[in-house]
Design a protein around this motif. Sequence first.
Motif, PDB file in Angstrom:
ATOM      1  N   ASP A  90      -4.173  -1.205  -4.602  1.00 26.14           N
ATOM      2  CA  ASP A  90      -3.813  -2.421  -3.874  1.00 26.14           C
ATOM      3  C   ASP A  90      -3.407  -2.078  -2.436  1.00 26.14           C
ATOM      4  O   ASP A  90      -3.819  -2.757  -1.484  1.00 26.14           O
ATOM      5  N   ALA A  91      -2.615  -1.015  -2.287  1.00 29.77           N
ATOM      6  CA  ALA A  91      -2.178  -0.602  -0.954  1.00 29.77           C
ATOM      7  C   ALA A  91      -3.360  -0.152  -0.104  1.00 29.77           C
ATOM      8  O   ALA A  91      -3.433  -0.445   1.100  1.00 29.77           O
ATOM      9  N   ALA A  92      -4.313   0.550  -0.722  1.00 25.10           N
ATOM     10  CA  ALA A  92      -5.489   1.021   0.011  1.00 25.10           C
ATOM     11  C   ALA A  92      -6.378  -0.138   0.433  1.00 25.10           C
ATOM     12  O   ALA A  92      -6.949  -0.134   1.527  1.00 25.10           O
ATOM     13  N   GLU A  93      -6.508  -1.147  -0.428  1.00 21.29           N
ATOM     14  CA  GLU A  93      -7.300  -2.319  -0.071  1.00 21.29           C
ATOM     15  C   GLU A  93      -6.708  -3.035   1.145  1.00 21.29           C
ATOM     16  O   GLU A  93      -7.438  -3.499   2.031  1.00 21.29           O
ATOM     17  N   LYS A  94      -5.397  -3.122   1.205  1.00 23.07           N
ATOM     18  CA  LYS A  94      -4.748  -3.760   2.349  1.00 23.07           C
ATOM     19  C   LYS A  94      -4.950  -2.931   3.614  1.00 23.07           C
ATOM     20  O   LYS A  94      -5.256  -3.468   4.681  1.00 23.07           O
ATOM     21  N   ALA A  95      -4.757  -1.612   3.498  1.00 23.72           N
ATOM     22  CA  ALA A  95      -4.863  -0.744   4.670  1.00 23.72           C
ATOM     23  C   ALA A  95      -6.268  -0.734   5.254  1.00 23.72           C
ATOM     24  O   ALA A  95      -6.449  -0.589   6.467  1.00 23.72           O
ATOM     25  N   SER A  96      -7.266  -0.885   4.408  1.00 21.55           N
ATOM     26  CA  SER A  96      -8.661  -0.839   4.864  1.00 21.55           C
ATOM     27  C   SER A  96      -9.162  -2.188   5.358  1.00 21.55           C
ATOM     28  O   SER A  96     -10.220  -2.265   5.992  1.00 21.55           O
ATOM     29  N   GLY A  97      -8.413  -3.255   5.055  1.00 21.81           N
ATOM     30  CA  GLY A  97      -8.891  -4.592   5.366  1.00 21.81           C
ATOM     31  C   GLY A  97      -9.711  -5.202   4.250  1.00 21.81           C
ATOM     32  O   GLY A  97     -10.184  -6.338   4.361  1.00 21.81           O
ATOM     33  N   CYS A  98      -9.876  -4.452   3.154  1.00 22.54           N
ATOM     34  CA  CYS A  98     -10.719  -4.932   2.057  1.00 22.54           C
ATOM     35  C   CYS A  98     -10.100  -6.113   1.319  1.00 22.54           C
ATOM     36  O   CYS A  98     -10.826  -6.947   0.762  1.00 22.54           O
ATOM     37  N   GLU A  99      -8.785  -6.191   1.296  1.00 26.92           N
ATOM     38  CA  GLU A  99      -8.158  -7.315   0.611  1.00 26.92           C
ATOM     39  C   GLU A  99      -8.613  -8.632   1.227  1.00 26.92           C
ATOM     40  O   GLU A  99      -9.012  -9.571   0.514  1.00 26.92           O
ATOM     41  N   ASN A 100      -8.601  -8.712   2.560  1.00 36.27           N
ATOM     42  CA  ASN A 100      -9.041  -9.931   3.236  1.00 36.27           C
ATOM     43  C   ASN A 100     -10.533 -10.186   3.045  1.00 36.27           C
ATOM     44  O   ASN A 100     -10.964 -11.322   2.858  1.00 36.27           O
ATOM     45  N   ILE A 101     -11.312  -9.106   3.094  1.00 36.08           N
ATOM     46  CA  ILE A 101     -12.765  -9.250   2.938  1.00 36.08           C
ATOM     47  C   ILE A 101     -13.116  -9.775   1.547  1.00 36.08           C
ATOM     48  O   ILE A 101     -13.938 -10.685   1.393  1.00 36.08           O
ATOM     49  N   LEU A 102     -12.475  -9.221   0.519  1.00 29.94           N
ATOM     50  CA  LEU A 102     -12.772  -9.642  -0.845  1.00 29.94           C
ATOM     51  C   LEU A 102     -12.222 -11.038  -1.128  1.00 29.94           C
ATOM     52  O   LEU A 102     -12.840 -11.820  -1.866  1.00 29.94           O
ATOM     53  N   ASN A 103     -11.063 -11.371  -0.558  1.00 25.55           N
ATOM     54  CA  ASN A 103     -10.524 -12.721  -0.720  1.00 25.55           C
ATOM     55  C   ASN A 103     -11.434 -13.763  -0.080  1.00 25.55           C
ATOM     56  O   ASN A 103     -11.644 -14.857  -0.617  1.00 25.55           O
TER      57      ASN A 103
END
Length: 273
Positions: free
Chosen positions: A253-266
């Motif tokens: 979860d932390a890595a997804e946020k740091a990479s910007g992937c959380e926003n991309i996947l959302n």
Amino acid sequence: MKIFVAFLFVHLIAGILCSEATKPKNALHPEILVESYIDMLRALRLYHLNDFDEAVKQAVIDKCKKNGGPKAFDDAKESLLSLQNSIDSLINDTVNQVQLVGSESWNAQEQIPRLCDTYMTVLNQTKPALNSVRPCLDEAERAAANIMYNMRFVAGDFFCGNNGSNLISFYTARGFECIANLPRRRCSVQMPPPDNTVFTDGVRIAGAPWSYVSSHPSLNDCRSIRTLKICTVERLSGCEQPEPANLMNSVFDAAEKASGCENILNAEASSAA
């Protein structure tokens, strides 16, 4: 799967996940942790220019000189070599320290904070080494470098922050032994097909730990990270204690946020709804 996934702190368990080796379930085995830790240090050494053929070497030299001036390549090479020598020395010191302490006397509460301090020190040393390469890169490549470093740092800090408390929890919950003994199982999701990547100048530039593509990270990168998270957590759900699965879910979860992937996947989920 691109380099975004490859440099996550899950390197610490990746080798065990893919290993057929087994260890007794009811005993702690510090050598498994230490061997994986040394692999993590080696991963921070970045690339050796000698690992590439002459055409790639010349492409590296030409690009550095074009973007950063006549000394750019030599400065970058010197900085990277210094980092590699420092890491090699730390690896030797770690091996000697473990041999001196011995597995039977190895205490996680004492030794893991020391290992974590060393790892984070080396991680901080990679920043100036990466900065030395920046004059050789264009804007998109520099953005990729920043994301890569942020992912490394966030994931490393998750396990090694607070004197390595999360890594100690993973270790004392017999996470490493659990991984070594778990049977292989089919994951409920499959990795997405790889992108058709086009590398800058037709080569992967040596001396830097990333691939050059137009988007960093791509939607496919993010899907790969999410898939790896799901499969890792599913595998660890077979452990007797919940900490290994919970910790790995949190670090992803932390890595997804740091990479910007959380926003991309959302954003992808919202558009599909």
